[in-house]
Design a protein around this motif. Structure first.
Motif, PDB file in Angstrom:
ATOM      1  N   LEU B  60       0.836  -1.209   0.000  1.00 47.43           N
ATOM      2  CA  LEU B  60       0.000   0.000   0.000  1.00 47.43           C
ATOM      3  C   LEU B  60       0.868   1.255   0.000  1.00 47.43           C
ATOM      4  O   LEU B  60       0.586   2.219  -0.716  1.00 47.43           O
ATOM      5  N   HIS B  61       1.941   1.197   0.797  1.00 50.80           N
ATOM      6  CA  HIS B  61       2.845   2.345   0.888  1.00 50.80           C
ATOM      7  C   HIS B  61       3.488   2.637  -0.470  1.00 50.80           C
ATOM      8  O   HIS B  61       3.491   3.774  -0.956  1.00 50.80           O
ATOM      9  N   ASN B  62       4.020   1.568  -1.095  1.00 55.41           N
ATOM     10  CA  ASN B  62       4.696   1.763  -2.388  1.00 55.41           C
ATOM     11  C   ASN B  62       3.708   2.192  -3.471  1.00 55.41           C
ATOM     12  O   ASN B  62       4.011   3.043  -4.304  1.00 55.41           O
ATOM     13  N   ASN B  68       1.405   9.136  -5.918  1.00 57.03           N
ATOM     14  CA  ASN B  68       1.768  10.518  -5.580  1.00 57.03           C
ATOM     15  C   ASN B  68       2.981  11.032  -6.351  1.00 57.03           C
ATOM     16  O   ASN B  68       3.338  12.193  -6.226  1.00 57.03           O
ATOM     17  N   SER B  69       3.631  10.149  -7.118  1.00 61.22           N
ATOM     18  CA  SER B  69       4.867  10.547  -7.811  1.00 61.22           C
ATOM     19  C   SER B  69       4.555  11.423  -9.029  1.00 61.22           C
ATOM     20  O   SER B  69       3.392  11.720  -9.315  1.00 61.22           O
ATOM     21  N   ILE B  80       2.050   0.554 -11.555  1.00 61.59           N
ATOM     22  CA  ILE B  80       1.068  -0.012 -10.620  1.00 61.59           C
ATOM     23  C   ILE B  80       0.624  -1.388 -11.101  1.00 61.59           C
ATOM     24  O   ILE B  80       0.403  -2.298 -10.306  1.00 61.59           O
ATOM     25  N   THR B  81       0.498  -1.567 -12.416  1.00 64.19           N
ATOM     26  CA  THR B  81       0.053  -2.867 -12.938  1.00 64.19           C
ATOM     27  C   THR B  81       1.094  -3.942 -12.651  1.00 64.19           C
ATOM     28  O   THR B  81       0.762  -5.023 -12.153  1.00 64.19           O
ATOM     29  N   SER B  82       2.355  -3.652 -12.949  1.00 66.37           N
ATOM     30  CA  SER B  82       3.379  -4.670 -12.703  1.00 66.37           C
ATOM     31  C   SER B  82       3.521  -4.926 -11.202  1.00 66.37           C
ATOM     32  O   SER B  82       3.749  -6.054 -10.777  1.00 66.37           O
ATOM     33  N   TYR B  83       3.342  -3.867 -10.400  1.00 71.42           N
ATOM     34  CA  TYR B  83       3.470  -4.041  -8.953  1.00 71.42           C
ATOM     35  C   TYR B  83       2.322  -4.890  -8.392  1.00 71.42           C
ATOM     36  O   TYR B  83       2.536  -5.776  -7.570  1.00 71.42           O
ATOM     37  N   SER B 202      -8.200   8.547  -8.118  1.00 67.48           N
ATOM     38  CA  SER B 202      -8.021  10.011  -8.090  1.00 67.48           C
ATOM     39  C   SER B 202      -6.674  10.394  -8.692  1.00 67.48           C
ATOM     40  O   SER B 202      -6.539  11.448  -9.316  1.00 67.48           O
ATOM     41  N   GLY B 203      -5.639   9.520  -8.509  1.00 61.72           N
ATOM     42  CA  GLY B 203      -4.329   9.782  -9.119  1.00 61.72           C
ATOM     43  C   GLY B 203      -4.417   9.827 -10.627  1.00 61.72           C
ATOM     44  O   GLY B 203      -3.814  10.687 -11.284  1.00 61.72           O
TER      45      GLY B 203
END
Lengths: 180, 493
Positions: B60-62, B68-69, B80-83, B202-203
């Motif tokens: 969740l943090h990453n 936020n980056s 985000i998909t690969s993560y 929202s990002g």
């Protein structure tokens, strides 16, 4: 009360007054445990009080004196089986101050549910240490005996005074130890 | 003393108690062992739970860090998909845009696999898309788990497709989809993924909004550039219009001397003919050796030589004066034409006003009286003489127009030593303005003049020039009585 205290009381009585004395104490008290004690178990506090009462009756000793005598004998026994960290003290006051932070911590490691007395230090000079003894068992004379055993062990001469005593109508028990 | 038998009996009882105590102790130790075992088991389970929680929290943090980056929309979706694929132990994953808009940033036909990372794989993408049941821009609130129809044929390792939609706007949705084996889908894992839904959503929206804002910004920058160009053109137009208004006056100013210079030169030409005739006559008399003083005097009188010489001198002086006048007007116009150059220096406001009066003089010289009582010792100001001349010409021409039947133009000054300012008052005795007119005075394109006479830019351009000179402008006007402009210039420190 932890079984080690009963086991050691048995040893103390046998060493002091012989095998027959312990038998007669068991016969006189008719304890629920039947006097079968092991150091890994815990027994009803009333059994220790019943045994001390029986000792005082049979040996014509005041119960406080009986507690004190047993405590004095017990110190070196407990000290011998205590963990290594406890052996670094060579002063009565230093040891008493460390009781709660070192000795009781070690005891709790083995017996997490054990009931231990609490000391609140009220005053200290180079030669006198005053503290309040707090325990629902009110064994402040047993405590005196242990302190006297400690003094013998570290080879210091002391006197112990009960400034306040719950057994004498005071609301708390306060003990003063003087170095002579 | 106890007898040996009694002693033996005591020892027997003691041994019996010791044996019983040992049994109790052993049984107690067994209980302790069992407790220790259960405690250990419980600790291991807790440790596993804590490790899992820690892994989930790290995820969740990453994931939050990625959202936020500064990553672009594609960068974020890829990361985000690969993560997520790694987090859910998926065999493959991808993101696919369902939109009637084309969002250039989102690449199609890309897929992530453990072995090859991000790459193009039309077959795998088709397999994923075939199992995603979605109408355009439909938002699905939870993760959908769909069995693969022919798992062993389509992808030997994967048996399920899990996917989730992220609505970007009314017309666009992004789907995140993952191919998973039997073991990798746990309800708890999906709960964790749900946790990042709102943040990720929202990002993504923020990035799209940023793109829109950037586009709008560019449009605005372009519009501002166009406006600046238009403004420059308008200023130039105003100058040309002012020049047009002035041209008639200037033409008259120049035509007048040119006219008399021309007729003077014609007269001088006639004089030259007279002198030529005189010289011819003198030459013939000299040749015949008959010329004497009396005869010469008679010839002078005949040709009126004295008058011719005196008059020619006057004519020449008049012409020189006329040419000087033309030259002066051209010089003032030159200053005016350089008004666009924005260089400020220490200048005399009196010279500036006098130059402006010369240029605008024609508009005032017949029906109006000009009273410019400025002292010679006025302190100098920092400014652009050409631009300020333009301002004063504008004020003077406006004053003339405000007094169509004549009147007085009064120019006065006032120095405030304490506040270090120099004020110039330009007053007319014209028609004046009401409060409504005064309010609109400096608005671009506002004019009270008849069509063809004013652009409505004069005062607004003047105002811009005066603002650039940190000049405070105050207007006092009474209908039927006249108007006074007070221009307060800061004096140099």
């Amino acid at each position: 009360m932890k079984g080690i205290v009963f086991v050691k009381l048995n040893e103390f009585v046998e060493q002091t007054w012989g095998l027959a004395c312990w038998e007669s104490l068991l016969a006189a008290t008719d304890l629920p445990s039947g006097g079968i004690y092991t150091s890994v178990m815990t027994y009803d506090d009333n059994e220790i009080f019943a045994l001390i009462d029986a000792i005082s009756k049979q040996k014509s000793l005041h119960p406080f004196e009986a507690q004190k005598t047993f405590g004095q004998w017990l110190f070196k026994e407990l000290y011998a089986i205590a963990p290594a960290g406890v052996h670094q003290f060579n002063d009565v006051f230093g040891f008493l101050r460390a009781v709660q932070d070192v000795i009781h911590v070690e005891v709790k490691k083995l017996n997490p549910d054990v009931l231990l007395p609490e000391f609140e230090f009220l005053e200290e000079t180079d030669t006198a240490l005053t503290f309040e003894y707090r325990s629902p068992r009110k064994m402040n004379y047993f405590c005196e005996g242990l302190i006297l055993g400690l003094a013998e062990y570290v080879d210091q001469t002391i006197t112990v005074t009960h400034l306040l005593c719950e057994h004498k109508g005071d609301k708390k028990s306060v003990i003063r130890v003087d170095k002579c | 003393m106890t007898s040996p038998e009694e002693e033996l009996e005591l020892l027997r009882r003691k041994i019996a108690r010791e044996i019983k105590a040992r049994e109790l102790a052993e049984s107690q130790l067994e209980r302790y062992s069992r407790e220790v075992y259960h405690t250990n088991q419980s600790l291991k389970e807790n440790l596993q739970r804590v490790e899992k929680r820690s892994f989930e929290l790290e995820f969740l943090h990453n994931a939050s860090g990625m959202v936020n980056s500064d990553l672009s929309i594609t960068g974020l979706l890829k990361s985000i998909t690969s993560y997520i694929a790694k987090f859910v132990a998926a065999n493959a994953g991808g993101f696919y845009l369902y939109s009637d808009l084309s969002i250039q940033e989102v690449e199609e036909a890309l897929v992530w696999t453990k072995e090859e990372q991000w790459h193009h794989d039309d077959k795998l993408v088709s397999l994923i898309k075939a199992h995603v049941q979605i109408k355009n821009t439909q938002d699905i609130p939870q993760w959908i788990i769909a069995p693969l129809e022919q798992p062993e044929l389509e992808n030997p390792l994967s048996t399920w497709l899990i996917y989730k939609t992220y609505t970007l706007d009314k017309r666009s949705t992004v789907v995140l989809a993952f191919l998973c084996g039997d073991q990798s889908i746990q309800e708890e894992t999906l709960y964790v993924l749900d946790t990042i839904h709102d943040h990720l959503s929202s990002g993504l929206k923020r990035r799209l909004a940023d793109k829109r804002i950037q586009r709008r910004n560019k449009q605005l920058v372009d519009t501002i550039a166009t406006l600046e160009t238009t403004q420059q053109q308008l200023v130039q137009s105003e100058k040309m219009a002012s020049l047009g208004i002035l041209a008639a006056g200037v033409a008259h100013e120049i035509n007048n001397p040119i006219g008399y210079i021309k007729s003077n030169l014609e007269i001088l030409g006639e004089y030259q003919v007279t002198f030529s005739e005189l010289l011819i006559e003198i030459s013939s008399l000299v040749k015949a050796n008959t010329l004497n003083y009396d005869l010469l005097q008679q010839l002078y009188e005949k040709y009126d030589v004295t008058f011719l010489i005196e008059d020619a001198a006057d004519i020449l002086q008049t012409n020189i004066d006329g040419i000087k006048r033309v030259s002066d007007i051209v010089k003032e116009l030159k200053t005016y034409s350089h008004a666009g150059e924005n260089i400020q220096s220490l200048i005399s406001i009196k010279d500036c006003i006098q130059s402006a009066l010369k240029v605008a003089g024609n508009a005032l010289k017949y029906l109006h009286q000009v009273e410019a009582g400025l002292p010679d010792n006025l302190p100098k100001i920092i400014g652009n003489a050409g631009q300020l001349q333009q301002v004063f010409i504008n004020l003077f021409v406006n004053a003339a127009h405000a007094m169509p039947k004549g009147g007085e133009l009064l120019i006065q000054s006032e120095v405030n030593a304490e506040q270090k300012t120099l004020s110039i008052f330009v007053s007319d005795t014209g028609v004046g303005m009401d409060a409504e007119q005064q309010k609109k005075l400096f608005l671009p394109f506002y004019t009270t003049k008849p069509v063809g006479q004013g652009t409505g830019l004069g005062l607004s351009v003047s105002m811009a020039i005066l603002e650039a000179h940190n000049v405070k402008v105050q207007v006092k006007s009474d209908v039927g009585l006249g108007t006074t402009f007070k221009l307060t210039f800061p004096l140099p420190q």
